[in-house]
Design an enzyme around this catalytic site. Structure first.
Site, PDB file in Angstrom:
ATOM      1  CB  THR A 126      -0.913   0.007   1.253  1.00  0.00           C
ATOM      2  OG1 THR A 126      -1.446   1.322   1.450  1.00  0.00           O
ATOM      3  CG2 THR A 126      -0.162  -0.359   2.523  1.00  0.00           C
ATOM      4  CD  GLU A 128      -2.334   4.995   4.528  1.00  0.00           C
ATOM      5  OE1 GLU A 128      -1.965   5.239   5.675  1.00  0.00           O
ATOM      6  OE2 GLU A 128      -2.974   5.803   3.830  1.00  0.00           O
ATOM      7  CE1 TYR A 151      -3.918  -1.827   5.947  1.00  0.00           C
ATOM      8  CE2 TYR A 151      -2.878   0.172   5.138  1.00  0.00           C
ATOM      9  CZ  TYR A 151      -3.513  -1.025   4.894  1.00  0.00           C
ATOM     10  OH  TYR A 151      -3.729  -1.430   3.593  1.00  0.00           O
ATOM     11  CE  LYS A 155      -2.081  -4.496   3.979  1.00  0.00           C
ATOM     12  NZ  LYS A 155      -2.421  -5.536   2.992  1.00  0.00           N
TER      13      LYS A 155
HETATM   14  P1  NAP Z   1     -11.374  -4.985   2.452  1.00  0.00           P
HETATM   15  O1  NAP Z   1     -12.589  -4.676   1.635  1.00  0.00           O
HETATM   16  O2  NAP Z   1     -11.299  -4.487   3.847  1.00  0.00           O
HETATM   17  O3  NAP Z   1     -11.215  -6.578   2.459  1.00  0.00           O
HETATM   18  C1  NAP Z   1     -10.314  -7.222   3.298  1.00  0.00           C
HETATM   19  C2  NAP Z   1     -10.701  -8.677   3.450  1.00  0.00           C
HETATM   20  O4  NAP Z   1      -9.766  -9.298   4.347  1.00  0.00           O
HETATM   21  C3  NAP Z   1     -12.097  -8.906   4.039  1.00  0.00           C
HETATM   22  O5  NAP Z   1     -12.844  -9.710   3.153  1.00  0.00           O
HETATM   23  C4  NAP Z   1     -11.820  -9.635   5.335  1.00  0.00           C
HETATM   24  O6  NAP Z   1     -12.677 -10.699   5.590  1.00  0.00           O
HETATM   25  C5  NAP Z   1     -10.460 -10.260   5.081  1.00  0.00           C
HETATM   26  N1  NAP Z   1      -9.803 -10.574   6.353  1.00  0.00           N
HETATM   27  C6  NAP Z   1      -9.573  -9.744   7.401  1.00  0.00           C
HETATM   28  N2  NAP Z   1      -8.999 -10.409   8.411  1.00  0.00           N
HETATM   29  C7  NAP Z   1      -8.873 -11.700   8.016  1.00  0.00           C
HETATM   30  C8  NAP Z   1      -8.373 -12.872   8.625  1.00  0.00           C
HETATM   31  N3  NAP Z   1      -7.872 -12.863   9.869  1.00  0.00           N
HETATM   32  N4  NAP Z   1      -8.392 -14.026   7.920  1.00  0.00           N
HETATM   33  C9  NAP Z   1      -8.919 -14.055   6.667  1.00  0.00           C
HETATM   34  N5  NAP Z   1      -9.418 -12.979   6.036  1.00  0.00           N
HETATM   35  C10 NAP Z   1      -9.399 -11.814   6.706  1.00  0.00           C
HETATM   36  O7  NAP Z   1     -10.067  -4.481   1.713  1.00  0.00           O
HETATM   37  P2  NAP Z   1      -9.852  -4.093   0.169  1.00  0.00           P
HETATM   38  O8  NAP Z   1     -10.121  -2.645   0.001  1.00  0.00           O
HETATM   39  O9  NAP Z   1     -10.520  -5.073  -0.695  1.00  0.00           O
HETATM   40  O10 NAP Z   1      -8.265  -4.247   0.049  1.00  0.00           O
HETATM   41  C11 NAP Z   1      -7.682  -5.495  -0.298  1.00  0.00           C
HETATM   42  C12 NAP Z   1      -6.236  -5.519   0.168  1.00  0.00           C
HETATM   43  O11 NAP Z   1      -5.508  -4.472  -0.457  1.00  0.00           O
HETATM   44  C13 NAP Z   1      -6.042  -5.316   1.664  1.00  0.00           C
HETATM   45  O12 NAP Z   1      -4.934  -6.107   2.057  1.00  0.00           O
HETATM   46  C14 NAP Z   1      -5.692  -3.843   1.807  1.00  0.00           C
HETATM   47  O13 NAP Z   1      -4.946  -3.628   2.957  1.00  0.00           O
HETATM   48  C15 NAP Z   1      -4.903  -3.636   0.531  1.00  0.00           C
HETATM   49  N6  NAP Z   1      -4.937  -2.289  -0.042  1.00  0.00           N
HETATM   50  C16 NAP Z   1      -6.138  -1.701  -0.299  1.00  0.00           C
HETATM   51  C17 NAP Z   1      -6.163  -0.448  -0.907  1.00  0.00           C
HETATM   52  C18 NAP Z   1      -7.469   0.216  -1.232  1.00  0.00           C
HETATM   53  O14 NAP Z   1      -7.456   1.419  -1.510  1.00  0.00           O
HETATM   54  N7  NAP Z   1      -8.584  -0.505  -1.270  1.00  0.00           N
HETATM   55  C19 NAP Z   1      -4.953   0.180  -1.257  1.00  0.00           C
HETATM   56  C20 NAP Z   1      -3.759  -0.465  -0.999  1.00  0.00           C
HETATM   57  C21 NAP Z   1      -3.757  -1.709  -0.406  1.00  0.00           C
HETATM   58  P3  NAP Z   1     -14.162 -10.537   6.174  1.00  0.00           P
HETATM   59  O15 NAP Z   1     -14.989 -10.190   4.985  1.00  0.00           O
HETATM   60  O16 NAP Z   1     -14.391 -11.872   6.729  1.00  0.00           O
HETATM   61  O17 NAP Z   1     -14.096  -9.444   7.201  1.00  0.00           O
HETATM   62  O1  F7E Z   2      -9.117   7.872   4.531  1.00  0.00           O
HETATM   63  C1  F7E Z   2      -9.555  11.273   5.839  1.00  0.00           C
HETATM   64  C2  F7E Z   2      -8.571  10.361   6.522  1.00  0.00           C
HETATM   65  O2  F7E Z   2     -10.042   5.774   5.460  1.00  0.00           O
HETATM   66  C3  F7E Z   2      -8.696   8.788   3.528  1.00  0.00           C
HETATM   67  C4  F7E Z   2      -7.290   1.944   2.784  1.00  0.00           C
HETATM   68  O3  F7E Z   2      -7.830   1.237   1.715  1.00  0.00           O
HETATM   69  O4  F7E Z   2      -6.183   3.464   1.313  1.00  0.00           O
HETATM   70  C5  F7E Z   2      -7.100   3.402   2.386  1.00  0.00           C
HETATM   71  O5  F7E Z   2      -6.601   4.117   3.507  1.00  0.00           O
HETATM   72  C6  F7E Z   2      -8.448  10.154   4.135  1.00  0.00           C
HETATM   73  C7  F7E Z   2      -7.593  10.138   5.392  1.00  0.00           C
HETATM   74  O6  F7E Z   2      -8.476   5.730   3.444  1.00  0.00           O
HETATM   75  C8  F7E Z   2     -12.760  10.865   7.475  1.00  0.00           C
HETATM   76  O7  F7E Z   2      -8.027  10.997   7.680  1.00  0.00           O
HETATM   77  C9  F7E Z   2     -11.490  12.503   6.884  1.00  0.00           C
HETATM   78  O8  F7E Z   2      -6.694  11.232   5.324  1.00  0.00           O
HETATM   79  O9  F7E Z   2     -10.750   6.522   3.150  1.00  0.00           O
HETATM   80  P1  F7E Z   2      -9.689   6.432   4.176  1.00  0.00           P
HETATM   81  P2  F7E Z   2      -6.921   5.649   3.789  1.00  0.00           P
HETATM   82  O10 F7E Z   2      -6.653   5.897   5.209  1.00  0.00           O
HETATM   83  O11 F7E Z   2      -6.226   6.513   2.797  1.00  0.00           O
HETATM   84  C10 F7E Z   2      -4.888   2.944   1.591  1.00  0.00           C
HETATM   85  C11 F7E Z   2      -4.062   3.057   0.336  1.00  0.00           C
HETATM   86  C12 F7E Z   2      -4.911   1.588   2.177  1.00  0.00           C
HETATM   87  O12 F7E Z   2      -3.992   0.785   1.999  1.00  0.00           O
HETATM   88  C13 F7E Z   2      -5.972   1.315   3.195  1.00  0.00           C
HETATM   89  O13 F7E Z   2      -6.189  -0.092   3.344  1.00  0.00           O
HETATM   90  O14 F7E Z   2      -9.705  10.672   4.552  1.00  0.00           O
HETATM   91  N1  F7E Z   2     -10.861  11.364   6.499  1.00  0.00           N
HETATM   92  N2  F7E Z   2     -12.645  12.216   7.496  1.00  0.00           N
HETATM   93  C14 F7E Z   2     -11.636  10.324   6.844  1.00  0.00           C
HETATM   94  N3  F7E Z   2     -11.458   9.017   6.668  1.00  0.00           N
HETATM   95  C15 F7E Z   2     -12.444   8.183   7.117  1.00  0.00           C
HETATM   96  N4  F7E Z   2     -12.307   6.849   6.920  1.00  0.00           N
HETATM   97  N5  F7E Z   2     -13.559   8.658   7.755  1.00  0.00           N
HETATM   98  C16 F7E Z   2     -13.764  10.012   7.969  1.00  0.00           C
HETATM   99  O15 F7E Z   2     -14.776  10.403   8.544  1.00  0.00           O
END
Ligand code: NAP
Ligand code: F7E
Length: 323
Positions: A126, A128, A151, A155
């Site tokens: 990520t 992050e 987090y 990662k």
């Molecule tokens: P998500 O919607 O939160 O999905 C994460 C999945 O992980 C959920 O289905 C959850 O299962 C499963 N999980 C959590 N704990 C587990 C455990 N102990 N054993 C087995 N499964 C488990 O995340 P996403 O947005 O699809 O992201 C997919 C991956 O990409 C994640 O690793 C995230 O950190 C990474 N990532 C995401 C973004 C983004 O912007 N979306 C960007 C960079 C990296 P349950 O359904 O059972 O809760």
């Molecule tokens: O926050 C601000 C918050 O939670 C984005 C995950 O998929 O992308 C995601 O992480 C921004 C941050 O995503 C609220 O402070 C303001 O600056 O949507 P977010 P994230 O933290 O960028 C990365 C790439 C991953 O890897 C992660 O798994 O929005 N913000 N107000 C808020 N954020 C949330 N959630 N809720 C608020 O009310």
């Protein structure tokens, strides 16, 4: 013979989009799910693929279950998408976040090493991991890491362990450093979906306001459907490598709010937003913007869905869902 793939995190946003993509490519897809009394298949249902997947029961915290699954399925490709993925919760649940996101990956890599060393492995890294460290505000694969949340730290461990298994054991291990990617099935607590769901509720008279934290943050938001294609492409290469995946353009949360409220005809969106310190984070990432030239060059990957289109897609989907 069909190619086979195991997806962890298949019930999540990316898991669902990736499953759909692989099924379209005629893969046999195994999906790892945790044991639940009532599992939630709504993301897979939304994309119409729930019944086409072979589910295997396991948990990233349970090493033996992962070994067993890898031994039984010996998939051609393993996509590790499972994670405690919400940055905000990672301060409150740092140990759990580390166990799932760091140690879980070590368990899975060991399972592959011992029982299916020819499986190609994708790790969901990520943006992050960069924290606020960047040269001129833009991150590349060469930008130093400076994680600023439990987090991100969890990662980064997994990222380096993935690199280490490639270097130590010659396994095909890749890491995709993906920037934020969203969709109509994005988890409801992430800021984009929280906003589009909130707007739909306001429009339908079900809510009066949306409470947010720091709305000055800027993110490089893309569409999840485009980003899972990059994951697949990474595992089709001859040699394993790491790639940064982004759109190259950032927007503030304020930009997102303006377009999203504009979609339902509301111009004075500020009156619906309340800043609530509960949603502010102990350490913030102010600006993320990635340069994915390497992915363009080597994978032939480019994002297709533009920011405005993404925002409108999400608003429309939430209006439809609630209406
Ligand atoms: P998500 O919607 O939160 O999905 C994460 C999945 O992980 C959920 O289905 C959850 O299962 C499963 N999980 C959590 N704990 C587990 C455990 N102990 N054993 C087995 N499964 C488990 O995340 P996403 O947005 O699809 O992201 C997919 C991956 O990409 C994640 O690793 C995230 O950190 C990474 N990532 C995401 C973004 C983004 O912007 N979306 C960007 C960079 C990296 P349950 O359904 O059972 O809760
Ligand atoms: O926050 C601000 C918050 O939670 C984005 C995950 O998929 O992308 C995601 O992480 C921004 C941050 O995503 C609220 O402070 C303001 O600056 O949507 P977010 P994230 O933290 O960028 C990365 C790439 C991953 O890897 C992660 O798994 O929005 N913000 N107000 C808020 N954020 C949330 N959630 N809720 C608020 O009310």
């Amino acid at each position: 013979m069909k190619k086979t793939a195991l997806i962890t995190g298949i019930l999540g946003q990316d898991g669902a989009y990736l499953a759909k993509l692989l099924l379209e490519k005629d893969y046999q897809v195994y999906g790892l799910i945790r044991r639940y009394t009532n599992p939630n298949y709504s993301n897979l249902d939304y994309l119409g693929v729930t019944d086409d997947i072979e589910y295997v029961s396991g948990d990233m915290n349970d090493e033996a279950s992962l070994m067993n699954i890898i031994k039984l399925t010996t998939p051609n490709e393993v996509y590790n998408l499972a994670a405690q993925s919400f940055v905000g919760s990672s301060w409150d649940q740092a140990k759990l976040t580390t166990e799932v996101n760091s140690l879980g990956v070590l368990y899975l890599l060991n399972a592959i090493r011992f029982f299916s060393p020819r499986s190609k492995f994708y790790q969901a890294s990520t943006s992050e991991m960069f924290g606020n460290s960047s040269s001129k505000g833009i991150q590349t694969e060469e930008t130093p890491f400076h994680p600023r949340s439990p987090y991100a730290i969890s990662k980064l461990y997994a990222h380096w362990m993935t690199v280490n298994f490639k270097e130590s054991y010659g396994l095909f291990c890749t890491s995709g450093i993906l920037f934020n990617h969203e969709s109509p099935i994005r988890g409801i607590e992430f800021v984009t979906r929280k906003i589009t769901d909130g707007i739909a509720r306001i429009k339908l008279g079900l809510a009066k306001e949306i409470r947010l934290g720091n709305i000055e943050s800027k993110r490089d938001w893309g569409f999840a459907g485009d980003y899972v294609e990059a994951m697949w492409l990474m595992l089709q290469q001859k040699e394993p490598d790491n790639f940064l995946i982004s759109t190259g353009i950032n927007h503030s949360i304020k930009d997102f709010l303006e377009i999203a409220f504009g979609r339902v005809g509301i111009k004075d969106w500020k009156k619906y937003i309340k800043i609530d310190p509960r949603y502010k984070r102990p350490a913030e990432l102010f600006v993320l913007q990635g340069k994915s030239d390497k992915a363009h060059r080597k994978l032939g990957w480019k994002p297709k869905v533009k920011f405005e289109e993404l925002v409108k897609m999400m608003v429309d989907a939430d209006i439809k869902r609630l209406g």
